[in-house]
Write a protein that holds these residues in place. Sequence first.
Motif, mmCIF file in Angstrom:
data_model
loop_
_atom_site.group_PDB
_atom_site.id
_atom_site.type_symbol
_atom_site.label_atom_id
_atom_site.label_comp_id
_atom_site.label_asym_id
_atom_site.label_seq_id
_atom_site.Cartn_x
_atom_site.Cartn_y
_atom_site.Cartn_z
ATOM 1 N N UNK A 665 0.602 -15.456 -2.004
ATOM 2 C CA UNK A 665 1.593 -15.664 -2.929
ATOM 3 C C UNK A 665 2.786 -15.867 -2.148
ATOM 4 N N UNK A 666 3.896 -16.516 -2.871
ATOM 5 C CA UNK A 666 5.273 -16.721 -2.211
ATOM 6 C C UNK A 666 6.145 -15.604 -2.590
ATOM 7 N N UNK A 667 5.319 -14.365 -2.988
ATOM 8 C CA UNK A 667 6.070 -13.060 -3.339
ATOM 9 C C UNK A 667 6.183 -12.219 -1.884
ATOM 10 N N UNK A 668 7.138 -11.854 -1.451
ATOM 11 C CA UNK A 668 7.243 -11.006 0.026
ATOM 12 C C UNK A 668 6.722 -9.640 -0.439
ATOM 13 N N UNK A 669 5.927 -8.841 0.086
ATOM 14 C CA UNK A 669 5.745 -7.345 -0.327
ATOM 15 C C UNK A 669 6.407 -6.493 0.737
ATOM 16 N N UNK A 670 7.169 -5.788 0.260
ATOM 17 C CA UNK A 670 8.021 -4.667 0.984
ATOM 18 C C UNK A 670 7.033 -3.507 1.118
ATOM 19 N N UNK A 671 7.017 -2.646 2.344
ATOM 20 C CA UNK A 671 6.473 -1.455 2.282
ATOM 21 C C UNK A 671 4.905 -1.636 1.977
ATOM 22 N N UNK A 672 4.442 -2.778 2.223
ATOM 23 C CA UNK A 672 2.807 -2.849 1.828
ATOM 24 C C UNK A 672 2.104 -2.065 2.966
ATOM 25 N N UNK A 673 1.048 -1.105 2.266
ATOM 26 C CA UNK A 673 0.318 -0.423 2.672
ATOM 27 C C UNK A 673 -0.946 -0.787 3.236
ATOM 28 N N UNK A 674 -1.556 -0.572 4.484
ATOM 29 C CA UNK A 674 -2.879 -1.185 5.043
ATOM 30 C C UNK A 674 -3.279 0.104 5.630
ATOM 31 N N UNK A 676 -5.824 1.740 8.293
ATOM 32 C CA UNK A 676 -6.196 1.487 9.619
ATOM 33 C C UNK A 676 -6.931 2.640 10.174
ATOM 34 N N UNK A 677 -7.915 2.205 11.265
ATOM 35 C CA UNK A 677 -8.646 3.193 11.974
ATOM 36 C C UNK A 677 -7.811 3.821 13.269
ATOM 37 N N UNK A 678 -7.699 5.222 13.089
ATOM 38 C CA UNK A 678 -6.794 5.895 13.972
ATOM 39 C C UNK A 678 -5.306 5.792 14.044
ATOM 40 N N UNK A 679 -4.758 6.533 15.067
ATOM 41 C CA UNK A 679 -3.294 6.790 14.956
ATOM 42 C C UNK A 679 -2.603 6.149 16.113
ATOM 43 N N UNK A 680 -3.155 5.204 16.795
ATOM 44 C CA UNK A 680 -2.673 4.374 17.670
ATOM 45 C C UNK A 680 -1.744 3.232 17.298
ATOM 46 N N UNK A 702 7.817 -5.348 14.534
ATOM 47 C CA UNK A 702 7.135 -5.856 15.831
ATOM 48 C C UNK A 702 6.125 -4.848 16.261
ATOM 49 N N UNK A 703 6.302 -3.637 15.864
ATOM 50 C CA UNK A 703 5.357 -2.495 16.059
ATOM 51 C C UNK A 703 5.406 -1.506 14.980
ATOM 52 N N UNK A 704 4.318 -0.946 15.091
ATOM 53 C CA UNK A 704 4.019 0.010 13.739
ATOM 54 C C UNK A 704 3.330 1.098 14.228
ATOM 55 N N UNK A 705 3.661 2.449 13.868
ATOM 56 C CA UNK A 705 2.723 3.743 14.118
ATOM 57 C C UNK A 705 1.919 3.945 12.923
ATOM 58 N N UNK A 706 0.893 4.101 12.742
ATOM 59 C CA UNK A 706 0.388 4.583 11.692
ATOM 60 C C UNK A 706 0.593 6.073 11.381
ATOM 61 N N UNK A 707 0.482 6.303 9.927
ATOM 62 C CA UNK A 707 0.605 7.949 9.571
ATOM 63 C C UNK A 707 -0.487 8.218 8.800
ATOM 64 N N UNK A 708 -0.754 9.804 9.078
ATOM 65 C CA UNK A 708 -2.051 10.153 8.455
ATOM 66 C C UNK A 708 -1.919 10.462 6.861
ATOM 67 N N UNK A 709 -1.493 9.068 6.249
ATOM 68 C CA UNK A 709 -1.536 9.000 4.837
ATOM 69 C C UNK A 709 -3.065 8.143 4.383
ATOM 70 N N UNK A 710 -3.726 8.770 3.877
ATOM 71 C CA UNK A 710 -5.280 8.015 3.571
ATOM 72 C C UNK A 710 -5.129 6.799 2.754
ATOM 73 N N UNK A 720 3.873 -1.854 6.108
ATOM 74 C CA UNK A 720 4.656 -3.119 6.876
ATOM 75 C C UNK A 720 5.158 -4.001 5.466
ATOM 76 N N UNK A 721 6.287 -4.994 6.177
ATOM 77 C CA UNK A 721 6.800 -5.961 5.165
ATOM 78 C C UNK A 721 5.596 -7.075 5.393
ATOM 79 N N UNK A 722 5.317 -7.518 4.144
ATOM 80 C CA UNK A 722 4.427 -8.666 4.307
ATOM 81 C C UNK A 722 5.106 -10.035 3.778
#
Length: 733
Positions: A665-674, A676-680, A702-710, A720-722
């Motif tokens: 969609x042409x709508x940006x998504x701020x703080x979009x949660x995805x 991931x596998x692991x904390x790296x 440019x870099x993101x660190x996963x958090x322990x949010x299921x 992330x910003x999408x």
Amino acid sequence: MQVTRVKQIAQQLEHATCSQPFSVLGPIETGSKTKIRVWRPDASSIEISWPDTALPKVMLKPLTEAGLFEGEITKAQSAQVYWVTIHNKADSYIYCDPYQFVDNAYHAVHYIDSKPENLYHQAGAQLITVTPEKGEALPATRFCVYAPNASSVSLIGDFNQWDGRLHPMEKTSLGYWVLVVPNLGEGERYKYQIKDAHGHELPHKTDPLGFSAEQYPSHASKIFNHDKYQWNDDAWLASRKQNKYANPMSIYEVHLGSWKRPDADSGQRYLTYEELADDLIPYAKEMGYTHLELLPVSEFPFDGSWGYQPVGMFAPTSRFGNPDAFKYFVDKCHQADLGVIIDWVPAHFPEDGHGLARFDGSHVYEYEDPRRGWHPDWNSCIYDFGKQTVRQFLVANALFWLDKFHVDGLRVDAVASMLYLDYSRNEGEWIPNVDGGNENYEAISLLRWMNEEVYKHYPDAMTIAEESTSFPKVSRPVFEGGLGFGFKWNMGWMHDSLTYIAKDPAYRNYHHGEITFSMVYSFDENFVLPISHDEVVHGKGSLLHKMPGDEWQQAANVRCYAGFMYGHPGKKLNFMGNEFAQSKEWNHDTSLDWHLLEHKKHKGIQSLYKALNQFYTSTPAMYEQDHSHHGFAWVDHENADQSVVSFVRTSLDGKQKVYVICNFTPIPREHYRVGVDGAGELALALNTDSQVFWGSDYPVDSHVTPTPVAWNNRDHSISINLPPLSTVFYITK
């Protein structure tokens, strides 16, 4: 010889109806004597001579006024090759009589049917050397053509003023007609004059096994020497042994006649094979492609068929040069580490008079019944896949391109039309098989045999099927009950994804299944994802103009879709022009619109395809498990409301992961949660919305660190910003 018999022979020769010339011409044994009989309707007298000048010349006597001459020779003379001097009112000329080389001619059909490759080694026009019992060896060309129901066949060409009376061919018990002509070499033009079973003359036919051919109006075959070219691709052929399924394959599909045309002052001519080597190869390498796929290069009469109505199956089209020039092109591709795939068309052929249709007045190559032998989609003939000679012809042809031209693969066109007897036919327009069904058992058998032979002789090559149905196991081995292809085009993915991306983003949420459904069957076959020439012609519009929205949204949709394609499991194929968002539909008569690269939009999209190729080919997670479910997992395929899909690709060793997130969609998504596998930590590998690609450059970490949010059934997640209408790739560090 009885007068009546002499007249009969002379009449047959005069009317080009003699089917057994070896029995009436050349050296003839009659009891203890040897006679030489020569037919030359323009001769007033004929003299026989030998290279050994110690042997006396012999003047032949006319048997008829029409031009049949005869004379007696000695045993010493019969042991050597003789020459014929023709005297007529205008001048004199000398030639070596073809009818003294009976054994050499018959050798053409020795073991011809024992192996498929024997066909192109023995039939057609083969350059040979004839070695007489005494005297020097002579260069010659041996001709061999299959016309089982013809009443007579003559060799015609510039060498005999296209006069069908002068070189009648001998019919063998296998239905092949043979003749050896000394001192006839490379470059000579020829055809066959054929009369049907009733003696009616047919249009002059080109050689079905001809290695080289001319364009309109002659369509003549040309004698060609395949042994001259010196290849320089040993390193490539050695590297070809790598596992194709676990290596990247990004294919650039090209129509050689319209990729690029010379400057305007050169008129409408094509680039030659050599010019294409100088221009196309560096471009494909710069863009990061691994393979070129060429629309059919087999000789064809009509430009508008793009090569898909081939006539000269054993000759690369002379539009761009001779066969050695095409070898040079392939060689240069290999030296640049670029593979070459050619489109191969066993599904149909045109009925042009000089071609295969009703070759000897009967249905030699095609099914006789139009319900099987005529293709309604293309108004063309269909090969008789059940006839052994036709099957050998097609399998031999597949091997021929891999052998003589070192091509790396065959993409087989229109396989579905071969597999089904009712393909594009209404009820009553087709004949069921012996079990009452619609499967063409003969075509299935042929394709299996072809694939078995290809992989037996060239295990490092590949075959690819364009097959648009759910026929099972297309790309599975024959011993597992499959058709034996190495790969299959994923036509379902292509259709569904293009239908989806062409919709207004406001309605995509109602069609979310079209973009996700392909993963239900994605590992049933070894798939190639194609956006081919068929999708940008016949009113379908260019890839760019399939997209909805204003100018920016159209370009953004192209970029987002390209990112989705490269993220999706499967090897990649894009037709030329897609990579810089050609605006117009493809037109085979003109060059691509290269001037569009003066504009930032098109230059940006071209930069994106280059970046996608580089990322894809350098990132094992993106290709190593293209054909295994272990290499793919959905993160979220259910977010229809926002038209977002996310998935993860994994390398073979499991250490590298790439997360692919697509916002349709042409709508940006701020703080979009995805999830991931692991904390790296993850790094942004590619963003299709970057300003480098003429995107909006919406801010993305440019870099993101996963958090322990299921999230998404995973223990960790990223926020992330999408960007709008974008695909982003995050890779494990």
